[in-house]
Design an enzyme around this catalytic site. Structure first.
Site, PDB file in Angstrom:
ATOM      1  N   ASN A 103       0.878  -1.168   0.000  1.00 56.93           N
ATOM      2  CA  ASN A 103       0.000   0.000   0.000  1.00 56.93           C
ATOM      3  C   ASN A 103       0.917   1.220   0.000  1.00 56.93           C
ATOM      4  O   ASN A 103       1.523   1.542   1.015  1.00 56.93           O
ATOM      5  CB  ASN A 103      -0.898  -0.022   1.237  1.00 56.93           C
ATOM      6  CG  ASN A 103      -1.707   1.265   1.390  1.00 56.93           C
ATOM      7  OD1 ASN A 103      -1.761   2.093   0.474  1.00 56.93           O
ATOM      8  ND2 ASN A 103      -2.334   1.433   2.544  1.00 56.93           N
ATOM      9  N   TRP A 104       1.008   1.864  -1.159  1.00 52.69           N
ATOM     10  CA  TRP A 104       1.935   3.000  -1.282  1.00 52.69           C
ATOM     11  C   TRP A 104       1.418   4.267  -0.613  1.00 52.69           C
ATOM     12  O   TRP A 104       2.141   5.255  -0.521  1.00 52.69           O
ATOM     13  CB  TRP A 104       2.203   3.279  -2.758  1.00 52.69           C
ATOM     14  CG  TRP A 104       3.223   2.371  -3.372  1.00 52.69           C
ATOM     15  CD1 TRP A 104       3.956   1.404  -2.727  1.00 52.69           C
ATOM     16  CD2 TRP A 104       3.638   2.345  -4.745  1.00 52.69           C
ATOM     17  NE1 TRP A 104       4.794   0.791  -3.622  1.00 52.69           N
ATOM     18  CE2 TRP A 104       4.620   1.349  -4.856  1.00 52.69           C
ATOM     19  CE3 TRP A 104       3.269   3.071  -5.884  1.00 52.69           C
ATOM     20  CZ2 TRP A 104       5.245   1.057  -6.075  1.00 52.69           C
ATOM     21  CZ3 TRP A 104       3.878   2.782  -7.092  1.00 52.69           C
ATOM     22  CH2 TRP A 104       4.859   1.781  -7.185  1.00 52.69           C
ATOM     23  N   LYS A 105       0.126   4.259  -0.231  1.00 51.78           N
ATOM     24  CA  LYS A 105      -0.481   5.464   0.347  1.00 51.78           C
ATOM     25  C   LYS A 105      -0.252   6.655  -0.608  1.00 51.78           C
ATOM     26  O   LYS A 105      -0.310   6.450  -1.821  1.00 51.78           O
ATOM     27  CB  LYS A 105       0.063   5.698   1.758  1.00 51.78           C
ATOM     28  CG  LYS A 105      -0.070   4.410   2.608  1.00 51.78           C
ATOM     29  CD  LYS A 105       0.161   4.592   4.067  1.00 51.78           C
ATOM     30  CE  LYS A 105      -0.048   3.243   4.767  1.00 51.78           C
ATOM     31  NZ  LYS A 105       0.118   3.309   6.210  1.00 51.78           N
ATOM     32  N   HIS A 111      -9.395   1.473   4.959  1.00 54.77           N
ATOM     33  CA  HIS A 111      -8.102   1.603   5.655  1.00 54.77           C
ATOM     34  C   HIS A 111      -8.282   2.526   6.861  1.00 54.77           C
ATOM     35  O   HIS A 111      -9.051   3.492   6.800  1.00 54.77           O
ATOM     36  CB  HIS A 111      -7.046   2.168   4.700  1.00 54.77           C
ATOM     37  CG  HIS A 111      -5.663   2.078   5.267  1.00 54.77           C
ATOM     38  ND1 HIS A 111      -5.185   2.989   6.180  1.00 54.77           N
ATOM     39  CD2 HIS A 111      -4.674   1.167   5.091  1.00 54.77           C
ATOM     40  CE1 HIS A 111      -3.963   2.634   6.533  1.00 54.77           C
ATOM     41  NE2 HIS A 111      -3.625   1.537   5.886  1.00 54.77           N
ATOM     42  N   GLU A 157      -6.556   4.848   7.974  1.00 57.60           N
ATOM     43  CA  GLU A 157      -6.295   6.272   7.694  1.00 57.60           C
ATOM     44  C   GLU A 157      -7.524   6.928   7.060  1.00 57.60           C
ATOM     45  O   GLU A 157      -7.793   8.107   7.280  1.00 57.60           O
ATOM     46  CB  GLU A 157      -5.043   6.406   6.804  1.00 57.60           C
ATOM     47  CG  GLU A 157      -3.771   6.117   7.607  1.00 57.60           C
ATOM     48  CD  GLU A 157      -2.621   5.558   6.805  1.00 57.60           C
ATOM     49  OE1 GLU A 157      -2.641   5.627   5.568  1.00 57.60           O
ATOM     50  OE2 GLU A 157      -1.689   5.027   7.448  1.00 57.60           O
ATOM     51  N   GLU A 198      -5.205  -4.818  10.559  1.00 59.94           N
ATOM     52  CA  GLU A 198      -4.168  -3.808  10.745  1.00 59.94           C
ATOM     53  C   GLU A 198      -4.394  -3.065  12.061  1.00 59.94           C
ATOM     54  O   GLU A 198      -5.168  -2.091  12.099  1.00 59.94           O
ATOM     55  CB  GLU A 198      -4.200  -2.789   9.602  1.00 59.94           C
ATOM     56  CG  GLU A 198      -3.918  -3.371   8.247  1.00 59.94           C
ATOM     57  CD  GLU A 198      -3.309  -2.331   7.301  1.00 59.94           C
ATOM     58  OE1 GLU A 198      -2.288  -2.645   6.689  1.00 59.94           O
ATOM     59  OE2 GLU A 198      -3.845  -1.209   7.201  1.00 59.94           O
ATOM     60  N   GLY A 238       2.888   2.319  10.710  1.00 61.96           N
ATOM     61  CA  GLY A 238       3.864   3.395  10.543  1.00 61.96           C
ATOM     62  C   GLY A 238       4.606   3.750  11.818  1.00 61.96           C
ATOM     63  O   GLY A 238       5.277   4.776  11.885  1.00 61.96           O
ATOM     64  N   SER A 297       3.655  -2.210  10.158  1.00 63.33           N
ATOM     65  CA  SER A 297       5.108  -2.313  10.312  1.00 63.33           C
ATOM     66  C   SER A 297       5.673  -3.687   9.925  1.00 63.33           C
ATOM     67  O   SER A 297       6.581  -4.194  10.577  1.00 63.33           O
ATOM     68  CB  SER A 297       5.528  -1.939  11.740  1.00 63.33           C
ATOM     69  OG  SER A 297       5.172  -0.591  12.014  1.00 63.33           O
ATOM     70  N   GLY A 330       2.942  -1.211   4.213  1.00 58.59           N
ATOM     71  CA  GLY A 330       2.982   0.217   3.904  1.00 58.59           C
ATOM     72  C   GLY A 330       4.398   0.662   3.586  1.00 58.59           C
ATOM     73  O   GLY A 330       4.924   0.427   2.490  1.00 58.59           O
ATOM     74  N   GLY A 331       5.058   1.285   4.552  1.00 60.52           N
ATOM     75  CA  GLY A 331       6.385   1.868   4.361  1.00 60.52           C
ATOM     76  C   GLY A 331       7.387   0.966   3.642  1.00 60.52           C
ATOM     77  O   GLY A 331       8.084   1.416   2.718  1.00 60.52           O
TER      78      GLY A 331
END
Ligand code: 13P
Length: 248
Positions: free
Chosen positions: A9-11, A94, A96, A166, A172, A212, A233-234
């Site tokens: 997930n590149w956000k 998600h 966010e 999640e 993150g 993470s 993610g990251g």
């Protein structure tokens, strides 16, 4: 045996030229994997990513959609629009989006139904906050989110839905749920699906862990009996790191 599904997930990261370069570099590194590989990219990268990934084992998805088919919803994108340019997957709900964009369990349910109608493969996110975990109600929270999200689906639609567990406090932050805690929450989600749709359907549903995920913890997490891969993610922004997670 359920397959393992590793999704990035590149956000809100990467421009089209960066997406193209990333996919060109990733392709040879993951071409022999048995695991399913997905990249969920920003809307503006979708077309370029889909074109670049054509003929590879890398599948492309979006990170959100609207539940209506069309209409006066300025700035929104429908499932049909995503499907029309060749997107295969879409992330729904998600944390966010729940936190910053007023997404609720009810809108998640509407979006899920709309995505399935368009033949997109949804990745539905659920997860508890730190406060909820500390209060000891983490599993209650995620089973309720799962219940409302999946309400009113056909059996075949449930089978085509991926769930991502999640925990919000792990996103993150560098903090990961222990593999045992992640396994317990995911088992609770699977039991809820069994209550709603029966054991047979439930045992086939892909449920990922997200929060993470890194090379250093991927193997332990993905080897748990109920964890079917990850939503990353990251670490999915770096092609070497992401390929190592895929080839864990
Ligand atoms: P991180 O891997 O950066 O913690 O993000 C997880 C996530 O939100 C994936 O959807």
């Amino acid at each position: 045996m359920r397959r393992k599904v590793i999704a990035g997930n590149w956000k809100m990261n990467k421009l089209p030229n960066e997406a193209i370069e990333f996919i060109q570099k990733l392709e040879p590194l993951v071409k022999d994997t048995k695991n399913e590989v997905i990249l969920c990219v920003p809307y503006t990268d979708l077309f370029y990513a889909i074109m670049t990934a054509q003929g590879t084992n890398i599948k492309i998805g979006a990170q959100n959609m609207h539940y209506e088919e069309k209409g006066a919803f300025t700035g929104e994108v429908s499932g049909e629009m995503l499907k029309s340019i060749g997107a295969e997957y879409v992330i729904i709900g998600h944390s966010e989006r729940r936190m910053y964009f007023a997404e609720t369990d009810e809108t998640v349910n509407k979006k899920l139904k709309s995505a399935l109608k368009c033949k997109l493969k949804p990745i539905v996110c659920v997860g508890e906050s730190l406060n909820e975990r500390e209060k000891g109600i983490a599993n209650e929270v995620v089973t309720k989110q799962t219940h409302i999200a999946l309400e009113g689906l056909k059996d075949s639609e449930v089978s085509n839905t991926i769930i991502a567990y999640e925990p919000i406090w792990a996103i993150g932050t560098g903090k990961t749920a222990t593999s045992e805690d992640a396994e317990k929450a995911i088992k609770a989600i699977r039991d809820e699906i069994a209550k709603m749709y029966g054991q047979k359907i439930s045992s086939g549903v892909i449920i990922q862990y997200g929060g993470s995920v890194k090379v250093s913890n991927a193997k332990e997490l993905f080897n748990m009996p109920n964890i079917d891969g990850g939503l990353v993610g990251g670490a999915s922004l770096d092609v070497e790191e992401f390929s190592k997670i895929i080839n864990y």
